[in-house]
Design a protein around this motif. Structure first.
Motif, mmCIF file in Angstrom:
data_model
loop_
_atom_site.group_PDB
_atom_site.id
_atom_site.type_symbol
_atom_site.label_atom_id
_atom_site.label_comp_id
_atom_site.label_asym_id
_atom_site.label_seq_id
_atom_site.Cartn_x
_atom_site.Cartn_y
_atom_site.Cartn_z
ATOM 1 N N GLU A 110 0.839 -1.199 0.000
ATOM 2 C CA GLU A 110 0.000 0.000 0.000
ATOM 3 C C GLU A 110 0.876 1.253 0.000
ATOM 4 O OE1 GLU A 110 -3.710 2.020 2.490
ATOM 5 O OE2 GLU A 110 -2.826 0.141 3.175
ATOM 6 N N HIS A 111 2.002 1.191 0.687
ATOM 7 C CA HIS A 111 2.923 2.329 0.712
ATOM 8 C C HIS A 111 3.406 2.676 -0.686
ATOM 9 C CE1 HIS A 111 6.380 4.832 1.818
ATOM 10 N NE2 HIS A 111 7.128 4.046 1.058
ATOM 11 N N TYR A 112 3.774 1.666 -1.463
ATOM 12 C CA TYR A 112 4.326 1.921 -2.792
ATOM 13 C C TYR A 112 3.261 2.115 -3.866
ATOM 14 C CZ TYR A 112 8.996 0.687 -1.103
ATOM 15 O OH TYR A 112 10.188 0.662 -0.433
ATOM 16 N N GLY B 192 1.604 6.102 -9.619
ATOM 17 C CA GLY B 192 0.749 6.749 -10.614
ATOM 18 C C GLY B 192 0.198 5.768 -11.627
ATOM 19 N N MET B 193 1.018 4.810 -12.059
ATOM 20 C CA MET B 193 0.529 3.801 -13.007
ATOM 21 C C MET B 193 -0.575 2.970 -12.379
ATOM 22 S SD MET B 193 3.664 2.428 -15.381
ATOM 23 C CE MET B 193 4.893 2.118 -14.124
ATOM 24 N N GLU C 220 6.124 10.877 -20.316
ATOM 25 C CA GLU C 220 5.343 12.061 -19.953
ATOM 26 C C GLU C 220 5.663 12.518 -18.529
ATOM 27 O OE1 GLU C 220 1.343 10.844 -20.634
ATOM 28 O OE2 GLU C 220 1.419 11.226 -22.799
ATOM 29 N N LYS C 221 5.794 11.573 -17.604
ATOM 30 C CA LYS C 221 6.027 11.941 -16.209
ATOM 31 C C LYS C 221 7.450 12.447 -15.975
ATOM 32 C CE LYS C 221 1.910 10.982 -14.863
ATOM 33 N NZ LYS C 221 0.980 12.083 -14.473
ATOM 34 N N ASP D 59 14.543 9.104 -6.827
ATOM 35 C CA ASP D 59 13.633 8.118 -6.253
ATOM 36 C C ASP D 59 12.227 8.662 -6.030
ATOM 37 O OD1 ASP D 59 15.384 6.040 -6.291
ATOM 38 O OD2 ASP D 59 15.587 5.851 -4.113
ATOM 39 N N THR D 60 12.132 9.935 -5.677
ATOM 40 C CA THR D 60 10.800 10.527 -5.478
ATOM 41 C C THR D 60 9.981 10.425 -6.755
ATOM 42 O OG1 THR D 60 11.653 12.062 -3.809
ATOM 43 C CG2 THR D 60 9.544 12.610 -4.842
#
Length: 544
Positions: free
Chosen positions: A275-277, A426-427, A447-448, A417-418
């Motif tokens: 859930e964190h990632y 996001g994916m 794009e990101k 890393d951020t």
């Protein structure tokens, strides 16, 4: 701007791959391609009723297929293996004609179905499905017995296809929005499917029970499952960071109940990490579940197959639990459109194991975990195979271990890393409950990041061999001159890598196809001048 570049090189690579790969059969094309008879309709619901005869290892049932037409048509393609018998296909209280073609069948409607209209048909069938020789790798049903010599049944069909046991549109690009499963078995046993158990019905003669399961989310076809045994049900709960209570269910052989209660406690810290990632568990309404199976494991959505004998190895986590659960995000929430692009499932999930190690044991330990499997990388086939033929022809497990190393390499090359972790999460959010292609991932990353990394993925996903860094050195006056260049790359491969310079700030170089050099002081030149990079990058070293 980046989309055109991505699509161009993917088309180019696909043409090259198909031109050099082995020939494929008509059955491969029927199974893997999107013919007009498939694209003319979109399935939104399946209702599968199945009677399982354990003694005779046979099944008999009916699947009702609900679909919307996308174009005008009077013919559609569904899939069911030819060893199973189709008794009839019914539509609006009449039987339709159909024609078998290998493991597909084409249904003819008496009148044209207009575009953007809803319909449903029922396929009645029976027979003895394929028995797996070594599930889950070869696919099929497993009819065996537990240690008390009681029936223990399961099915796994990734790759070979769900149509080995039920009729459907068997292409990964078309997931139903929801589904129901109804399994009728001997009353002394329990049948576990995906999703939520809505009800259990006892037959009038009390000899059989029907277990009715509801799946509330889109599901890819190979994830639909059926498990039968003397199961006991263990209930648990997990509080997510948003304070929602996730229902957890375990179905294990009755004599393993206490062992399972203790062993499965690791699910809670695992879910915290994932859930964190990636964000909250993606199938909240269906809950998280594991089912004990007579084979090693499989990522069946909301009913993960578990058969690892309640063992942890290397770390204080069970490999099957953390890997197959990782698929709930990579493979089940974000799914590939084509089996040739299964790296979307396996590479990201294998990398997810590494992130769990990093989360609980630190970055250095995660590097050690990655290196455990580096020697298993074969570099024989490209990770992405030819599309439209249900490709399964890989030699080895590169989509797992090499794929994880590719993602690790990209993370280190990005040096942010951020940004990297925001891309992963996001994916999961932007592609949630969708089927995607490799090109979608590349475009998303471009794009990101605001940069075009098509060259990176072209090299690592569509080329069997990794980049080779060719180096040599010589003394020049009071300096050491170090020469370096890439081999086995295209001219546009511009990956920057750091040097291990002793007692000096980190230096980055960008090799090319011709030798370049850098002069360093003898005291700064060490034996791991390049080699230390191999814990950060998937590259091969060749010294002249």
């Amino acid at each position: 701007m980046f989309r055109e570049t991505v699509l161009f090189f993917l088309c180019f690579i696909s043409v090259c791959f198909l031109a050099t790969s082995q020939p494929f059969s008509r059955n491969d094309s029927l199974r893997g391609s999107l013919t007009p008879e498939r694209t003319c309709f979109d399935v939104y619901y399946y209702d599968l009723n199945l009677n399982i005869d354990i003694t005779n290892k046979s099944i008999q049932g009916v699947n009702t297929v609900y679909f919307n037409t996308t174009t005008v048509t009077n013919k559609i393609q569904l899939d069911l293996f030819s060893n199973l018998i189709i008794d009839s296909v019914c539509y609006e209280n009449r039987k339709l004609s159909f024609k078998r073609d290998s493991n597909a069948f084409f249904i003819h409607f008496p009148t044209l179905l207009q575009a953007n209209t809803s319909h449903h048909i029922s396929v009645h069938y029976q027979g003895n499905p394929i028995i797996a020789k070594k599930a889950p790798w070869d696919g099929g049903w497993v009819f065996t017995k537990d240690s008390l010599q009681r029936p223990w049944v399961g099915v796994a069909c990734e790759g070979i296809g769900a149509s080995l046991w039920w009729p459907l549109k068997d292409h990964l690009s078309d997931e139903p929005d929801s589904m129901r499963l109804h399994y009728t078995i001997p009353a002394s046993l329990m049948a576990v499917g995906n999703g939520i158990l809505e009800s259990v019905e006892l037959s009038d003669d009390r000899k059989n029970k029907t277990f009715n399961w509801k799946i509330s989310y889109p599901i890819n076809s190979y994830n639909v499952t059926c498990n039968i045994a003397n199961y006991t049900h263990i209930e648990d709960k997990h509080i997510q960071t948003n304070q929602d209570t996730l229902e957890i269910d375990y179905y294990v052989l009755d004599y393993n109940k206490q062992k399972a209660i203790a062993h499965f406690q690791q699910v809670h810290p695992m879910l915290v990490c994932y859930e964190h990632y990636y964000g909250p568990y993606p199938f909240f309404k269906d809950g998280y579940a594991m089912v004990e199976t007579p084979y090693w494991g499989m990522e069946h959505q909301g009913a993960i197959a578990y058969g690892n004998d309640y063992t942890n190895k290397i770390i204080d986590f069970d490999y099957i639990i953390i890997h197959e659960s990782g698929h709930e995000w990579w493979g089940n929430n974000v799914s590939t459109c084509d089996h040739a692009e299964m790296w979307i499932h396996e590479s990201f999930t294998t990398y997810t194991e590494n992130l769990l190690v990093e989360y609980y044991y630190g970055y250095d330990m995660s590097i050690r975990y990655l290196n455990l499997n580096r020697g298993l990388i074969k570099n024989i086939d490209p990770i992405v195979g030819p599309l439209d033929v249900n490709y399964e022809g890989w030699n080895g497990s590169d989509m797992y271990y090499k794929g994880a190393w590719i993602l690790h390499t990209f993370r280190n090359m990005l040096k942010n890393d951020t940004l990297w972790f925001s891309i992963l999460k996001g994916m999961q959010q932007d592609f949630a409950l969708k089927t995607i292609h490799t090109s979608d991932i590349i475009q998303y990353i471009n794009e990101k990041t605001g940069k075009d990394y098509s060259w990176f993925f072209k090299q690592y996903l569509y080329n069997a061999k990794p980049p080779v860094l060719n180096t040599y050195s010589e003394k020049v006056k009071k300096m050491v001159r170090v020469y370096y260049k890439w081999e086995n790359t295209s001219p546009d491969f511009v990956m920057e890598i750091p040097l291990n310079v002793k007692n000096a700030p980190r230096i980055y170089i960008t090799p090319e196809l011709n030798y370049k050099y850098i002069d360093v002081k003898p005291k700064s030149f060490t034996k791991d001048f390049f080699n230390k990079n191999f814990q950060y990058y998937l590259i091969k070293d060749e010294k002249r």
